[in-house]
Structures are given as structure tokens and as C-alpha cells.
Write an enzyme that holds these catalytic residues in place. Structure first.
Site, PDB file in Angstrom:
ATOM      1  N   GLU A  62       0.852  -1.191   0.000  1.00 37.49           N
ATOM      2  CA  GLU A  62       0.000   0.000   0.000  1.00 37.49           C
ATOM      3  C   GLU A  62       0.886   1.238   0.000  1.00 37.49           C
ATOM      4  O   GLU A  62       1.868   1.286   0.746  1.00 37.49           O
ATOM      5  CB  GLU A  62      -0.906   0.023   1.236  1.00 37.49           C
ATOM      6  CG  GLU A  62      -1.921   1.138   1.147  1.00 37.49           C
ATOM      7  CD  GLU A  62      -2.912   1.154   2.322  1.00 37.49           C
ATOM      8  OE1 GLU A  62      -2.797   0.335   3.237  1.00 37.49           O
ATOM      9  OE2 GLU A  62      -3.778   2.031   2.298  1.00 37.49           O
TER      10      GLU A  62
ATOM     11  N   ALA B 243       2.356   0.264  10.578  1.00 38.43           N
ATOM     12  CA  ALA B 243       2.024  -1.143  10.379  1.00 38.43           C
ATOM     13  C   ALA B 243       1.161  -1.262   9.139  1.00 38.43           C
ATOM     14  O   ALA B 243       0.716  -0.252   8.598  1.00 38.43           O
ATOM     15  CB  ALA B 243       1.268  -1.678  11.590  1.00 38.43           C
ATOM     16  N   MET B 244       0.917  -2.517   8.719  1.00 40.16           N
ATOM     17  CA  MET B 244       0.142  -2.718   7.495  1.00 40.16           C
ATOM     18  C   MET B 244      -0.775  -3.924   7.642  1.00 40.16           C
ATOM     19  O   MET B 244      -0.365  -4.984   8.098  1.00 40.16           O
ATOM     20  CB  MET B 244       1.124  -2.905   6.319  1.00 40.16           C
ATOM     21  CG  MET B 244       0.453  -3.157   4.996  1.00 40.16           C
ATOM     22  SD  MET B 244      -0.571  -1.749   4.483  1.00 40.16           S
ATOM     23  CE  MET B 244      -1.851  -2.603   3.566  1.00 40.16           C
ATOM     24  N   GLU B 245      -2.010  -3.726   7.202  1.00 33.83           N
ATOM     25  CA  GLU B 245      -3.085  -4.693   7.461  1.00 33.83           C
ATOM     26  C   GLU B 245      -3.209  -5.806   6.430  1.00 33.83           C
ATOM     27  O   GLU B 245      -4.296  -6.373   6.281  1.00 33.83           O
ATOM     28  CB  GLU B 245      -4.406  -3.924   7.537  1.00 33.83           C
ATOM     29  CG  GLU B 245      -4.936  -3.354   6.197  1.00 33.83           C
ATOM     30  CD  GLU B 245      -4.586  -1.900   5.948  1.00 33.83           C
ATOM     31  OE1 GLU B 245      -3.599  -1.413   6.529  1.00 33.83           O
ATOM     32  OE2 GLU B 245      -5.296  -1.251   5.168  1.00 33.83           O
ATOM     33  N   ASN B 246      -2.139  -6.181   5.712  1.00 36.03           N
ATOM     34  CA  ASN B 246      -2.225  -7.263   4.726  1.00 36.03           C
ATOM     35  C   ASN B 246      -3.085  -8.409   5.243  1.00 36.03           C
ATOM     36  O   ASN B 246      -2.970  -8.804   6.392  1.00 36.03           O
ATOM     37  CB  ASN B 246      -0.829  -7.820   4.450  1.00 36.03           C
ATOM     38  CG  ASN B 246       0.207  -6.727   4.310  1.00 36.03           C
ATOM     39  OD1 ASN B 246       0.096  -5.907   3.442  1.00 36.03           O
ATOM     40  ND2 ASN B 246       1.177  -6.711   5.222  1.00 36.03           N
TER      41      ASN B 246
ATOM     42  N   HIS C  25      -5.979  -1.509  15.499  1.00 39.65           N
ATOM     43  CA  HIS C  25      -6.257  -0.846  14.219  1.00 39.65           C
ATOM     44  C   HIS C  25      -6.068  -1.811  13.039  1.00 39.65           C
ATOM     45  O   HIS C  25      -6.960  -1.970  12.200  1.00 39.65           O
ATOM     46  CB  HIS C  25      -5.331   0.366  14.087  1.00 39.65           C
ATOM     47  CG  HIS C  25      -5.489   1.139  12.818  1.00 39.65           C
ATOM     48  ND1 HIS C  25      -6.234   2.287  12.727  1.00 39.65           N
ATOM     49  CD2 HIS C  25      -5.001   0.920  11.571  1.00 39.65           C
ATOM     50  CE1 HIS C  25      -6.195   2.745  11.491  1.00 39.65           C
ATOM     51  NE2 HIS C  25      -5.455   1.928  10.762  1.00 39.65           N
ATOM     52  N   GLU C  26      -4.909  -2.452  12.987  1.00 31.81           N
ATOM     53  CA  GLU C  26      -4.646  -3.336  11.837  1.00 31.81           C
ATOM     54  C   GLU C  26      -5.602  -4.521  11.839  1.00 31.81           C
ATOM     55  O   GLU C  26      -6.083  -4.944  10.790  1.00 31.81           O
ATOM     56  CB  GLU C  26      -3.186  -3.819  11.823  1.00 31.81           C
ATOM     57  CG  GLU C  26      -2.136  -2.722  11.876  1.00 31.81           C
ATOM     58  CD  GLU C  26      -2.336  -1.607  10.855  1.00 31.81           C
ATOM     59  OE1 GLU C  26      -2.852  -1.872   9.755  1.00 31.81           O
ATOM     60  OE2 GLU C  26      -1.979  -0.449  11.164  1.00 31.81           O
TER      61      GLU C  26
ATOM     62  N   HIS D 285      -8.972  -3.562  10.493  1.00 34.02           N
ATOM     63  CA  HIS D 285      -9.005  -3.409   9.036  1.00 34.02           C
ATOM     64  C   HIS D 285      -9.518  -4.680   8.348  1.00 34.02           C
ATOM     65  O   HIS D 285      -9.940  -4.619   7.197  1.00 34.02           O
ATOM     66  CB  HIS D 285      -7.598  -3.122   8.499  1.00 34.02           C
ATOM     67  CG  HIS D 285      -7.272  -1.657   8.357  1.00 34.02           C
ATOM     68  ND1 HIS D 285      -8.126  -0.753   7.778  1.00 34.02           N
ATOM     69  CD2 HIS D 285      -6.157  -0.952   8.678  1.00 34.02           C
ATOM     70  CE1 HIS D 285      -7.553   0.453   7.761  1.00 34.02           C
ATOM     71  NE2 HIS D 285      -6.363   0.356   8.319  1.00 34.02           N
TER      72      HIS D 285
ATOM     73  N   GLU E 151      -9.586   4.269   6.439  1.00 27.17           N
ATOM     74  CA  GLU E 151      -8.696   4.747   7.503  1.00 27.17           C
ATOM     75  C   GLU E 151      -9.426   5.564   8.575  1.00 27.17           C
ATOM     76  O   GLU E 151      -9.209   5.360   9.765  1.00 27.17           O
ATOM     77  CB  GLU E 151      -7.518   5.536   6.919  1.00 27.17           C
ATOM     78  CG  GLU E 151      -6.581   4.704   6.045  1.00 27.17           C
ATOM     79  CD  GLU E 151      -6.016   3.470   6.746  1.00 27.17           C
ATOM     80  OE1 GLU E 151      -6.118   3.361   7.986  1.00 27.17           O
ATOM     81  OE2 GLU E 151      -5.484   2.591   6.027  1.00 27.17           O
TER      82      GLU E 151
HETATM   83  N1  BAL Z   1      -3.089   1.056   5.623  1.00 26.90           N
HETATM   84  C1  BAL Z   1      -1.857   1.621   5.988  1.00 26.90           C
HETATM   85  C2  BAL Z   1      -1.516   1.442   7.426  1.00 26.90           C
HETATM   86  C3  BAL Z   1      -2.712   1.647   8.264  1.00 26.90           C
HETATM   87  O1  BAL Z   1      -3.287   2.713   8.313  1.00 26.90           O
HETATM   88  O2  BAL Z   1      -3.187   0.719   8.869  1.00 26.90           O
HETATM   89 ZN    ZN Z   2      -5.148   1.931   8.804  1.00 31.35          ZN
END
Ligand code: BAL
Ligand code: ZN
Length: 884
Positions: free
Chosen positions: A122, A263-266, A298-299, A302, A321
């Protein structure tokens, strides 16, 4: 560089159904094969298929098994265009590319962090892995096969479920992962390396067993207990509050030290910046523990708000977001103190988002255009976006909001949608007419709401007149009035809430009772440029408590007197507004002292203010963290933001003066606060211990500001006796306020204690970088050469360079030394990591707020940056918009 506009959005001509990826990971090169089933949006579409691709070496392309001839495609530095395609309903596309992750310092796409492979896709990083339609409305089912050296990379991870693994010749091995859920490519992830996992399980409310694994290098595993606790808490909370259950049997989190974002929500393979996973009482502060809880939440959240329902295009980023930030804020509130969390979130909004909304980078929650999407992961999209979601809840109530969420998932599961779809779900589920609410998505700028009140003793009525102005921003000179929910209560002369039964508005008397029960807080809907609300049956003039809980992201300018504000500070049943009343008083006081300072008048602190702080400090009925927040003055940035011409020196001098004056006059109270809030218990991250530490640390900082031997000794004692990072670091920071040998010795001692722990060393960098000590730029320049510093690591850059820009007196030093330093660093950094460089260059964006000398110096640096050869689009966009 090309600007991309929301109004130009077009449906793709081709969709992808399945994607099979095969990675052969190597030290010199990595080969990526992709096999995609493609189908046209409509039968007979004959347009070329344009694929995005950057920094890729194309090895071959086949369509339906047949190699394409050179005249059948076109390749440039950004795109691969397939010119001749079958007119069948479906075809297979096979592409082989070669990439070099070991050289990738941009940390987007596939790269190496501490010897391990990892990805960040992303917003538009997937195009650095293979040629693809790199846009979120292309959703497909992915299979990913990874092959690598087994000794160097024993762990091979991707999204979904592991369906096969085995050994290969030459010491290599492979794993095949299959993700059953459709996803856009920005949610793709791959990790390969030497990692170990902390394992746990979570039983969902429908009884499914989910394996949870948090992966780190072996030496860090012990520091993942809090992250695992946070994950399980988040999974439970999402079930309890939103009825949302996890949808696979495995959830992986990997912590890596080199990461641009938090961080990233893959899908099912979250990748985290290690500072948001690793914590132990000795190495992480309460703030770190709280951040880990919030970001793990948060992640995880998502998975539904972002992954199951995603964005149609990147302009809709706040759809996922803003909503997910709102969800993590609520999660953290439920896990700790709601008021304190709200205060922290509003402070963040005021310190960072309000200035952005008033500067050259102002953009709506849903931007209209961008050059680099990475530049729009902003406080406006995230934090103001979360405020927009919060307003739905304020207007529709908890139950109504939940109904809206349920409908949103029912309608859009598996789809890529827009902010209008979310709005429609909220309205339809509640049969609500939210008229011009959508302008929160399209109009930039913080609305200014003015309130004037009058009491008519004869008519026993009380009138509140509202007027609103949305300031002009770039490209939006004229604005429409906004739909502003104003939560309001009225206090009687004893400080009690007055029951509210009706309000006269727009020629109508509207009942505000609920099932015959009195209401103490009502939500007024302010929608026009000017509006009046009249309350009747009031035997005395009430004191209004306006915008309770900060019910809308606006600047409020009311006619409340200082005595009203002191009254609210003492009595308001809305704790947020008690804090707010104190802040309004502090802002007024600071601004008036700044004026005195600028006119060379002696500074004198209003004794009523000292008394107000004293009474809060000694009120044992209050939450300790609330006290800590309430006795903390507004930041320098917040005050500068309210000035016609920002004057960092004057604001700094005034803030330091008030702090010292309060410390001197309330010495005994602060000392008692430190003494009474010591504890010999082992560290626990719970509310009662955290608030104790928070209050003690604020009191200690006040005392140490006096530069008095007695309190330096006290801080040294706290430093030496601390058994956790929260107290140790706070004592270090208290000592480090004052230049001299003690400061130097303790900083050196701290480094030698913690040099083996890069996350603690980053705190050490940040503390020194943020210092307001005169001429600190030279210290920061020296720290750039410190063996523990590395410009390629984003966390170190955020600590040292970002930290320095956070010190107004030194960054805005009148000799331009701070600007020159940042200019030089940005040019160097841009060659390595454009995303991080563009975050740093943003510190210049509000240069017009300062005096002419500073303007000239900052502008000079922006021009120098823009004239640099080979500048990235990221930095170009911020620097050029700042100058425009
Ligand atoms: N999607 C990028 C990182 C986050 O906002 O969770
Ligand atoms: Zn996010």
C-alpha cells in the site's frame, strides 16, 4: 509529474479473477512469475490492457500460453501496455520479471529488512513486484508460492492458508499459500526469513479456533506478550461491539525494524514496524504500550473495514482509515479511560490536523487530486476522517450507528466502494436525512464556529446564536456551511446539569425529552451560516457547556467569560469539557503573555490560574491521568497556530516562564505528587498504575524545570531507582531539560545502558533532537554521525530529524540553521527513501506563518530542494505545493 484527479475515475476495462504468484528469492536477484486470469468488464472490449510496473526487468509475457511479440506490447518506465489481446471472455496472462529487493531502500514493494525479505504494497508498491493493474478496485483470489534458501530463510509466509510445503534441491525449500478471500494487490504480503513465533489461540464467538502467531527474530520474542494480549483483546472487542468475527484459521503478525509506516493490514499477515510490537517494562514506556494496543487493534480491525470491504480508488482512503481509526480509538477508550483517550485524540487533531487544514497542504478528507498517493496518508484523512465517522455516531446514537455498520457490511462485503456508500448505509439503516453532511468529505479547512449567548430574565429564556465560516483553502475559495453536531449541556449556578426538555429553533418548538426522561446533553444540528436556538423556562442565566466531548472537528469561539470557564473547569459533568475549559483559559493566558513579551513588558502570571491548577492538582476525586493532562499547558505549536504571525521565540519563552512559575509557586504540591505516586510494585500496564506514573512524571518535569540542585537530585534519584522505562525515561527527560554536566552524564549513562536495544536508542535520539537547548542543531548534526544512526532506517530518521523539527525554537532558529539542516537532509534522504523524505519536507510547508526573515530562509531551502536533480515525485509534490 502527473496529477491524478478523482473526477477522472473510470471503471477498469479488465478485471482479474485469480492470480498465481511464484517467487524465487535470491541474494542477487529475485524472479517473480505471475499467472493471471483476466476478463473484460464487458464482452467485446478491445482496448489495450495497461499494467503498472516500476523498477522491474521484464523477462517474458505470454497470453494464453503464447509469447507476445515485441510489436504486441509497449514498455516504458511506468507501464506495460498489452496492445493485442484475445477478444474471448477470459484469457490467461503470464509475466516473468526480475527484481532486486536487496537494493530497495524505498521500503515499498519487496525489500530486505535485517536480512529478511518483506513487502509493503500500500498504496502503490505492488507495481515494484510485478506488472499489474495496481488499483484497489481490482480484486482477485491469490495463490503465492515462495521458494528460497532453507538455512537463510527457514520461515516463508504469505496471505491466507498454508496449503503445501517441501524441500527442493540445492538447500532450497518452498511453501504455497492460498488466500480464499478476494483482495486488491495492496493487501498482498510476503515474508521470508529467520523468525520465531509466539503462538496462541483465539476461539471466536461461533466456536472456531484461530491460531495466532507473532513473528520476530528469536532474541525479541520475549517482548511480544503485550502485542499478543492486544490482539486477543481486539478480536474479542470487535465481536462484542460490532459483531465482527475473524474469518480465517490463522492470523500472523510479523515485526520488522525497517518500515515506513506504523504497520500494514495485509490479509491475515499484518506486517508491523517493530516499535509497535515489541515491549517490555524495562524498554517500553506506557505510551508505547498504549500505542501497541491501539495499532494492533487498528490493523486487526481493518480485516473488516478495509479488507472485506475496501476502497474503490485511493481518493476514498478515509473510508477505511477514518473508520478504522475511529474503531481503534473506541477500542482504546473501552480498554482504558474514555475521557483521557478523547483528550489525547483531540490534542493530536489540534496539534497536527488543524495546522494542515490551514496550510498549503490542506485537502478534504477525500482529496480531489494527488501526484503521489503516499503523500495523502495524512492526519486529515486519518484523524479528521475519524472525527467524521464519530459525528455519524453522535447524530445517530450508538444503536443507530451499529445499524448503519451492519447494513454497510451486508451491502458491500467483498466490494470496493466509496464514501457515499458508507453515507448511504448510515442514512438508509436509520431512515435519516443527513442533508449536507457529505461536505465533510469534500470541503477542506477547519470550520470556525462562533457562539454568542443571551439570557432574558423576563422571558426566562436563553438564546444561543451560532455562526460558522469555513476558511478558504487551495482550490476552494468559497465554501458551503457544514452540518455541525454541537453536543450541549446547560449548568445551573450550583454547577449541576439542567434537565433539557425543549428547544425553539427554526420557528418550531422541538421536544428533546426521551420517553419522558429528562436529557442533560442534547445534540444541536447547526447547518446554516447563522442559526439560533432558544431554551425556555430557565430561572437564571445558565453556563453553557458547548461541543461536549468535542462533538465536531471545529474551532469554537464563544463569548464565555474567564469566570464561566473557571466555573466549567470546576463543575462540568462532561470531563472532556472540564479539561477544555482549562485549555481555553491557558490559551488565552499564553496569548496575552506572548503579546506582553513582544512588547518587552514584564511577564506576570495571573494568580487565579495558579489557583486553578492548584485545585486540580489537589482534587483527589479526579482521575490522575486527567489531572496530568489538565495541568499540562497547550503545546507551543498550538499557540503559534492562533497567532497572526507565529513567533516561536516568544511562545517558547512564555511557555517556559509559566511552567517555571507554576513549579515555583506549587513546589510543595508537585513534590508531594511525586512522593505520593512512587510505587515499589512490579510494572503492570493497567489503568491505575499508568495514571499514577503519568501524574508523577508531569510533576517531576515541573520541578526539574526550576534548575534547582534539590530537584535535579530528586530527578536523579528517580532515574536511578526506576524499574521501568516509563519512569526512567521521564526522569531522564526531566534532567535533560537543563544544559550542563549532569545532563551530559545521564545521557551518556542511558546510552551505555541501552546501546544494545535499537528501540530504546531511538528514544535517546528523539529526546536530544527535540531539546530546546540553544543551538541544538549542532548536537543533532553530530548525532547524524553517531554509529547507531542510519539514514536508511525510517524510525531513526523520525526520531532524530522528525524530533528536531518538533522543537520550534531550534527548527525555526532565526539564523536559518535549522532550515539549512533539514534542507540538506531531505536532499540526501530523497535518494534513499522518497516517502520518508517527503514526510520530513512537510515541516517546511507552513513557512508563510512566520516573519519575513524566516520566510525567506525557509523558502530558500524549498527552492534549493526543488532544484535538485532527480527529485522524487513525493518530495516534489510537497515542496511545490508548499511554495505555490
Ligand atoms: N493502511 C496503511 C496502514 C494503516 O493505516 O493501517
Ligand atoms: Zn489503517
Amino acid at each position: 509529474p502527473k496529477e491524478i484527479f478523482l473526477k477522472d475515475y473510470k471503471l477498469p476495462d479488465y478485471y482479474f479473477q485469480t492470480v498465481k504468484l511464484n517467487f524465487s528469492l535470491g541474494e542477487e536477484k529475485t524472479i517473480v512469475c505471475s499467472e493471471i486470469t483476466v476478463f473484460p468488464r464487458e464482452e467485446g472490449i478491445a482496448s489495450p490492457l495497461v499494467l503498472d510496473g516500476q523498477d522491474l526487468k521484464l523477462l517474458s509475457i505470454k497470453v494464453n500460453g503464447k509469447e507476445l511479440k515485441v510489436e504486441e506490447y509497449h514498455l516504458d518506465s511506468r507501464h506495460l501496455t498489452l496492445l493485442s489481446l484475445p477478444r474471448s471472455t477470459k484469457f490467461t496472462l503470464e509475466i516473468v520479471t526480475e527484481i532486486y529487493p536487496q537494493n530497495n531502500t524505498s521500503l515499498e514493494g519487496l525489500y530486505k529488512s535485517s536480512g529478511n525479505f518483506c513487502t509493503q504494497c500500500e498504496a502503490e508498491g505492488f507495481r515494484k513486484i510485478t506488472f499489474y493493474q495496481d488499483r484497489p478496485d481490482i480484486m482477485a483470489i491469490y495463490t503465492c508460492r515462495i521458494e528460497a534458501d532453507k538455512t537463510l530463510y527457514p520461515v516463508l509466509l504469505s496471505n491466507g492458508n498454508l496449503i503445501e510445503k517441501g524441500d527442493l534441491e540445492g538447500g532450497r525449500h518452498y511453501a504455497v499459500w492460498e488466500d480464499p478471500f478476494k483482495k486488491p494487490c495492496y493487501l498482498f504480503a510476503l515474508v521470508a526469513g529467520q523468525l520465531e513465533s509466539r503462538d496462541d489461540t483465539f476461539i471466536t464467538r461461533s466456536g472456531r479456533k484461530v491460531s495466532l502467531r507473532i513473528w520476530t527474530p528469536a532474541q525479541d520474542l520475549a517482548k511480544t506478550a503485550h502485542a499478543m494480549y492486544s490482539l486477543k483483546a481486539a478480536m474479542k472487542w470487535d465481536e462484542d461491539v460490532f459483531g465482527l468475527e475473524y474469518d480465517l484459521d490463522l492470523f500472523n503478525i510479523v515485526a520488522v525494524p525497517d518500515f515506513n509506516m506504523g504497520a500494514m493490514e495485509n490479509k491475515s499477515l499484518n506486517i508491523f514496524n517493530s516499535k509497535l510490537v515489541l515491549a517490555s517494562p524495562e524498554t517500553a514506556s506506557d505510551a508505547d504500550y498504549a500505542a501497541i494496543l491501539g495499532v494492533i487493534g487498528h490493523e486487526y480491525f481493518h480485516n473488516w473495514t478495509g479488507n472485506r470491504v475496501t476502497c474503490r480508488d485511493w481518493f476514498q482512503l478515509s473510508l477505511k482509515e477514518g473508520l478504522t481509526v475511529f474503531r481503534d480509538q473506541e477500542f482504546s477508550s473501552d480498554m482504558g479511560s474514555r475521557t483521557v483517550k478523547r483528550i489525547a485524540d483531540v490534542s493530536k487533531l489540534r496539534s497536527y490536523q488543524f495546522p494542515q487544514d490551514a496550510g498549503p497542504m490542506a485537502h478534504p478528507v477525500r482529496p480531489h487530486s494527488y501526484i503521489k498517493m503516499d503523500n495523502f496518508y495524512t492526519v486529515t484523512v486519518y484523524e479528521k476522517g475519524a472525527e467524521v465517522v464519530r459525528m455519524y455516531k453522535t447524530l445517530l446514537g450508538s444503536h443507530g450507528f451499529r445499524k448503519g455498520m451492519d447494513l454497510y457490511f451486508k451491502r458491500h462485503d467483498g466490494q470496493a466502494v466509496t464514501c457515499e456508500d458508507f453515507f448511504a448505509a448510515m442514512c438508509d439503516a436509520n431512515d435519516a436525512n443527513l442533508s449536507n453532511f457529505l461536505s465533510w468529505y469534500s470541503q477542506a479547512g477547519t470550520p470556525l464556529v462562533k457562539v454568542t449567548s443571551s439570557y432574558n430574565a423576563e422571558a426566562r429564556s436563553y438564546s444561543l446564536k451560532f455562526s460558522q465560516v469555513v476558511p478558504p483553502t487551495r482550490g476552494q475559495p468559497v465554501k458551503e456551511p457544514m452540518f455541525i453536531p454541537v453536543a450541549l449541556g446547560l449548568l445551573d449556578s450550583n454547577g449541576k446539569d439542567i434537565p433539557l426538555s425543549s428547544v425553539y429553533h427554526d420557528g418550531m418548538l422541538k421536544s428533546i425529552e426521551k420517553n419522558g426522561e429528562p436529557i442533560y446533553t442534547t445534540v444541536l444540528q447547526v447547518k446554516k451560516k447563522e442559526e439560533e436556538f432558544v431554551f425556555s423556562d430557565l430561572s437564571e442565566r445558565p453556563v453553557p457547556s458547548l461541543l461536549r466531548g468535542f462533538s465536531a472537528p471545529v474551532r469554537l469561539d464563544s463569548d464565555l467569560t474567564d469566570s464561566d470557564l473557571f466555573f466549567l473547569l470546576a463543575h462540568d459533568s462532561d470531563e472532556f469539557n472540564r479539561w477544555e475549559a482549562g485549555q481555553v483559559l491557558a490559551r488565552k493566558l499564553m496569548l496575552s503573555l506572548v503579546a506582553d513579551y513582544q512588547q518587552n513588558k514584564p511577564l506576570v502570571l495571573n494568580p487565579k490560574f495558579v489557583l486553578g491548577i492548584k485545585s486540580i492538582l489537589s482534587d483527589s476525586s479526579l482521575d490522575k491521568e486527567f489531572i496530568a493532562k489538565a495541568i499540562t499547558l497547550p503545546g507551543e505549536g498550538e499557540i503559534m497556530d492562533l497567532m497572526e504571525v507565529a513567533d516561536p521565540d516568544a511562545v517558547h519563552a512564555v511557555r517556559s516562564f509559566i511552567r517555571k512559575q507554576l513549579a515555583a509557586e506549587l513546589k510543595a504540591e508537585f513534590l508531594k505528587t511525586v512522593q505520593n505516586n512512587r510505587s515499589s510494585e512490579a510494572y503492570v500496564f493497567n489503568h491505575s498504575s499508568m495514571v499514577r506514573r503519568a501524574l508523577k512524571n508531569v510533576a517531576l518535569a515541573y520541578l526539574a524545570s526550576l534548575e534547582d540542585m534539590e530537584f535535579t537530585e530528586l530527578a536523579l534519584h528517580e532515574y536511578r531507582s526506576a524499574t521501568n522505562m516509563t519512569e526512567q525515561f521521564a526522569a531522564l527527560a526531566a534532567i535533560a531539560q537543563n544544559p550542563g554536566k549532569t545532563r551530559d552524564d545521564v545521557l551518556a549513562d542511558f546510552y551505555s545502558k541501552w546501546e544494545h536495544d535499537y528501540l530504546v536508542v531511538n528514544k535517546w535520539f528523539a529526546l536530544q533532537a527535540m531539546s530546546d537547548i540553544h543551538g541544538n542543531v549542532e548536537n543533532v548534526r553530530n548525532l547524524l554521525k553517531h554509529p547507531a544512526f542510519d539514514l536508511r532506517n525510517p524510525n531513526k530518521v523520525y526520531s532524530l530529524i522528525g524530533g528536531f523539527c518538533g522543537s520550534p525554537v531550534n527548527f525555526h532558529a532565526k539564523d536559518g540553521s535549522g532550515y539549512k539542516f533539514l534542507g540538506e537532509v531531505v536532499v540526501q534522504l530523497d535518494k534513499l527513501n522518497p516517502q520518508v523524505a517527503s514526510r520530513m519536507v512537510s515541516a517546511f510547508s507552513r513557512w508563510r506563518r512566520y516573519d519575513e526573515t524566516r520566510q525567506k530562509l525557509a523558502k530558500g531551502q524549498l527552492e534549493m530542494i526543488l532544484s535538485t536533480n532527480g527529485l522524487s515525485e513525493n518530495v516534489f509534490e510537497i515542496a511545490s505545493k508548499s511554495l505555490a
